[in-house]
Design a protein around this motif. Sequence first.
Motif, short mmCIF file in Angstrom:
data_model
loop_
_atom_site.label_atom_id
_atom_site.label_comp_id
_atom_site.label_asym_id
_atom_site.label_seq_id
_atom_site.Cartn_x
_atom_site.Cartn_y
_atom_site.Cartn_z
N MET A 1 40.47 39.14 34.48
CA MET A 1 39.02 39.04 34.27
C MET A 1 38.33 38.84 35.60
SD MET A 1 36.98 36.32 32.14
CE MET A 1 36.38 35.88 33.75
N ILE A 2 37.13 39.35 35.73
CA ILE A 2 36.39 39.12 36.97
C ILE A 2 35.14 38.30 36.67
CG2 ILE A 2 37.14 40.94 38.56
CD1 ILE A 2 35.06 42.75 37.29
N ASP A 3 34.61 37.63 37.69
CA ASP A 3 33.51 36.69 37.46
C ASP A 3 32.11 37.32 37.54
OD1 ASP A 3 35.47 34.80 37.28
OD2 ASP A 3 35.40 34.26 39.40
N ALA A 4 32.03 38.62 37.82
CA ALA A 4 30.74 39.26 38.09
C ALA A 4 29.71 39.03 36.98
CB ALA A 4 30.94 40.74 38.33
N ALA A 5 30.05 39.39 35.74
CA ALA A 5 29.11 39.20 34.64
C ALA A 5 29.75 38.20 33.68
CB ALA A 5 28.89 40.52 33.93
N ILE A 6 28.91 37.38 33.04
CA ILE A 6 29.50 36.39 32.12
C ILE A 6 29.41 36.92 30.70
CG2 ILE A 6 29.42 34.03 31.31
CD1 ILE A 6 28.74 33.16 33.97
N PRO A 7 30.53 37.36 30.17
CA PRO A 7 30.49 37.89 28.81
C PRO A 7 30.39 36.79 27.75
CG PRO A 7 32.56 38.49 29.96
CD PRO A 7 31.86 37.43 30.76
N ASP A 8 29.92 37.15 26.56
CA ASP A 8 29.68 36.19 25.47
C ASP A 8 30.89 35.35 25.10
OD1 ASP A 8 27.16 37.00 25.28
OD2 ASP A 8 27.36 38.11 23.38
N PHE A 9 32.07 35.99 25.13
CA PHE A 9 33.24 35.27 24.62
C PHE A 9 33.53 34.01 25.44
CE2 PHE A 9 35.14 37.90 27.88
CZ PHE A 9 36.11 37.08 28.43
N LEU A 10 33.01 33.97 26.69
CA LEU A 10 33.24 32.78 27.53
C LEU A 10 32.49 31.57 27.00
CD1 LEU A 10 33.24 34.08 31.21
CD2 LEU A 10 35.11 33.01 29.97
N LEU A 11 31.47 31.82 26.17
CA LEU A 11 30.70 30.70 25.62
C LEU A 11 31.55 29.85 24.68
CD1 LEU A 11 27.36 32.61 24.87
CD2 LEU A 11 27.93 31.21 26.87
N TYR A 28 44.27 39.37 38.83
CA TYR A 28 43.81 40.19 37.70
C TYR A 28 43.34 41.56 38.16
CZ TYR A 28 44.43 36.06 34.95
OH TYR A 28 45.00 35.01 34.30
N ILE A 29 42.47 41.57 39.16
CA ILE A 29 42.09 42.82 39.80
C ILE A 29 42.16 42.57 41.30
CG2 ILE A 29 40.27 44.53 40.18
CD1 ILE A 29 39.26 44.02 37.42
N HIS A 30 43.12 43.17 41.93
CA HIS A 30 43.30 42.90 43.36
C HIS A 30 42.22 43.60 44.17
CE1 HIS A 30 45.17 42.43 47.29
NE2 HIS A 30 45.78 41.39 46.74
N THR A 37 50.73 44.15 41.52
CA THR A 37 52.19 44.06 41.64
C THR A 37 52.74 43.49 40.33
OG1 THR A 37 52.18 41.80 42.44
CG2 THR A 37 52.01 43.54 44.10
N LYS A 38 54.01 43.69 40.13
CA LYS A 38 54.64 43.19 38.91
C LYS A 38 54.53 41.66 38.87
CE LYS A 38 58.36 44.25 35.91
NZ LYS A 38 59.74 44.45 35.69
N ALA A 39 54.74 41.03 40.03
CA ALA A 39 54.70 39.56 40.09
C ALA A 39 53.31 39.05 39.72
CB ALA A 39 55.09 39.10 41.49
N ASP A 40 52.25 39.75 40.23
CA ASP A 40 50.88 39.34 39.88
C ASP A 40 50.65 39.44 38.38
OD1 ASP A 40 50.31 38.85 42.47
OD2 ASP A 40 48.95 40.55 42.78
N GLU A 66 37.30 48.08 28.52
CA GLU A 66 37.56 47.71 29.93
C GLU A 66 38.80 48.44 30.42
OE1 GLU A 66 35.80 46.08 31.95
OE2 GLU A 66 34.41 44.93 30.72
N THR A 67 38.69 49.16 31.51
CA THR A 67 39.82 49.98 31.94
C THR A 67 40.72 49.26 32.96
OG1 THR A 67 38.35 50.96 33.56
CG2 THR A 67 38.73 52.21 31.53
N ASP A 68 40.18 48.26 33.66
CA ASP A 68 40.97 47.66 34.74
C ASP A 68 41.36 46.21 34.46
OD1 ASP A 68 40.67 49.96 36.31
OD2 ASP A 68 38.65 49.30 36.88
N GLY A 69 42.44 45.82 35.10
CA GLY A 69 42.83 44.41 35.12
C GLY A 69 43.44 43.91 33.83
N ILE A 70 43.87 42.63 33.90
CA ILE A 70 44.46 41.97 32.73
C ILE A 70 43.34 41.21 32.03
CG2 ILE A 70 46.10 40.19 32.01
CD1 ILE A 70 47.84 41.99 33.39
N TRP A 71 43.25 41.37 30.73
CA TRP A 71 42.28 40.63 29.92
C TRP A 71 43.05 40.07 28.73
CZ3 TRP A 71 36.67 40.70 30.31
CH2 TRP A 71 36.18 41.45 31.40
N GLY A 72 42.88 38.78 28.47
CA GLY A 72 43.55 38.17 27.31
C GLY A 72 45.05 38.41 27.34
#
Length: 177
Positions: A1-11, A28-30, A37-40, A66-72
């Motif tokens: 997850m990235i911190d740019a926009a605060i999505p509703d679910f964070l509430l 999450y997104i390098h 990397t696998k370790a990340d 969402e196409t990038d990064g790990i979410w949930g």
Amino acid sequence: MIDAAIPDFLLALPAGTRTPCHGRGELYIHPIRSAPTKADTVEAKALCAQCPIKAACAEHAIRHGETDGIWGGLTPAERRARRRPDCGTEPGWRSHLSLGQSCLTCREAHDDRLREQRLKRLEHEHATHGGSLAGYRLERLLGLPTCVRCRAVRQEYYAARPQPRRWHRHGQGSAAA
Ligand code: SF4
Ligand SMILES: [Zn+2]
Ligand SMILES: [Zn+2]
């Protein structure tokens, strides 16, 4: 997850707490590497596993495509595999069916498509054959009055068919009281 926009679910996050991914965005997104990397990925998933809003985070990413990064705790490929087709589409209807769910939007859309297809096939039957058994069946399925040409074909068909042989059971009647 990235911190740019605060999505509703964070509430839904309990007051005064932070998500385990807070400050670990690079897992999450390098910022430089295009693929993690696998370790990340392993570490990011382990952090997500402790997150109180994990399910909502995954749901948010899947819903928003969402196409990038790990979410949930899910990688992009894992999210794609879980993505439910949109309601109102044929894949959406099939997906409900396979899960034993009922959805009015999908059922109505499916029925509309089925009706359209049947109307087209009926049009084709009339254009190619004038009248036909298939046409008669389609007219009945569509709840339309059957046409004279389809009725005539059907009557001819049944008139030409050999009558089914009648079977009699023997030995009945005499034993009855
Ligand atoms: S589930 Fe993972 S990515 Fe989502 S908020 Fe929690 S720790 Fe961050
Ligand atoms: Zn649906
Ligand atoms: Zn007809």
